[in-house]
Scaffold this active site. Structure first.
Site, short mmCIF file in Angstrom:
data_model
loop_
_atom_site.label_atom_id
_atom_site.label_comp_id
_atom_site.label_asym_id
_atom_site.label_seq_id
_atom_site.Cartn_x
_atom_site.Cartn_y
_atom_site.Cartn_z
N ASN A 46 0.85 -1.19 0.00
CA ASN A 46 0.00 0.00 0.00
C ASN A 46 0.88 1.25 0.00
OD1 ASN A 46 0.62 -0.82 2.69
ND2 ASN A 46 -1.08 0.35 3.53
N CYS A 57 -4.18 0.59 -2.43
CA CYS A 57 -4.02 -0.65 -1.65
C CYS A 57 -2.94 -1.54 -2.27
CB CYS A 57 -5.32 -1.44 -1.63
SG CYS A 57 -6.66 -0.65 -0.73
N GLU A 59 -3.04 -4.71 -2.95
CA GLU A 59 -3.55 -5.64 -3.96
C GLU A 59 -3.62 -4.97 -5.33
OE1 GLU A 59 -4.78 -4.88 -1.03
OE2 GLU A 59 -5.71 -6.59 -0.03
N CYS A 93 -10.66 -3.43 -4.10
CA CYS A 93 -9.68 -4.42 -4.60
C CYS A 93 -10.38 -5.68 -5.09
CB CYS A 93 -8.66 -4.74 -3.51
SG CYS A 93 -7.54 -3.36 -3.21
N1 THU Z 1 -5.33 -1.42 2.47
C1 THU Z 1 -4.77 -2.30 1.58
O1 THU Z 1 -3.61 -2.14 1.17
N2 THU Z 1 -5.53 -3.33 1.15
C2 THU Z 1 -6.81 -3.56 1.54
O2 THU Z 1 -7.46 -4.45 1.01
C3 THU Z 1 -7.39 -2.77 2.62
C4 THU Z 1 -6.66 -1.54 2.98
C5 THU Z 1 -4.52 -0.28 2.91
C6 THU Z 1 -5.02 1.06 2.42
C7 THU Z 1 -4.50 2.00 3.48
O3 THU Z 1 -3.16 2.35 3.14
C8 THU Z 1 -4.45 1.16 4.73
O4 THU Z 1 -4.53 -0.20 4.30
C9 THU Z 1 -5.57 1.43 5.72
O5 THU Z 1 -6.81 1.34 5.12
#
Ligand code: THU
Length: 136
Positions: A46, A57, A59, A93
């Site tokens: 992320n 994110c 993913e 995602c």
């Molecule tokens: N986040 C992800 O990388 N993947 C997800 O599926 C959920 C959330 C990240 C986004 C943000 O940087 C942090 O987690 C908090 O939401």
């Protein structure tokens, strides 16, 4: 694919990605690694921003990195978080992954070794797809 059956390089890629997460605002670090149908592995983390809504994110970062390499078919995604429980991908995602891999297998694991697995179809039933765009 069970957690234990995951290829070690996939695990290493996801854990290395988590180390590179740029999450100074939420402090919620996420690493993701995609296993392509041909066995290649592409990772993402992320990446947050001072303009909070601009965060991407892990993913979707992994998926975009794969597509730019010409990789558009996937069998498995591994998500790693530093949490007590494994975390499934967020709704955006799920939608983005469904574009390329509606039958994707998703494994989420924690740094402490707890894991869970789902199919993407289970996490996103009745997905909106290119077929949904077909005119009447
Ligand atoms: N986040 C992800 O990388 N993947 C997800 O599926 C959920 C959330 C990240 C986004 C943000 O940087 C942090 O987690 C908090 O939401």
């Amino acid at each position: 694919m069970n957690d234990r059956d995951l290829p070690e390089p996939l695990r290493l890629a996801a854990f290395a990605a988590l180390d590179r997460a740029y999450a100074p605002y939420s402090r919620f670090r996420v690493g993701a690694a995609l296993l392509a149908s041909d066995g290649r592995i592409v990772a993402g983390c992320n990446v947050e921003n001072a303009s909070y809504g601009a965060a991407i994110c892990a993913e979707r970062a992994a998926l975009a990195a794969a597509v730019v390499q010409g990789i558009t078919s996937f069998q498995c995604a591994l998500i790693v978080t530093d949490t007590d429980s494994p975390t499934p991908p967020c709704g955006i995602c799920r939608q983005v992954l469904a574009e390329f891999a509606p039958a994707l297998e998703i494994v989420a694991t924690t740094l402490h070794g707890r894991s869970e697995r789902w199919s993407l179809a289970e996490l996103l039933p009745h997905a909106f797809t290119s077929e949904s765009l077909e005119p009447r």
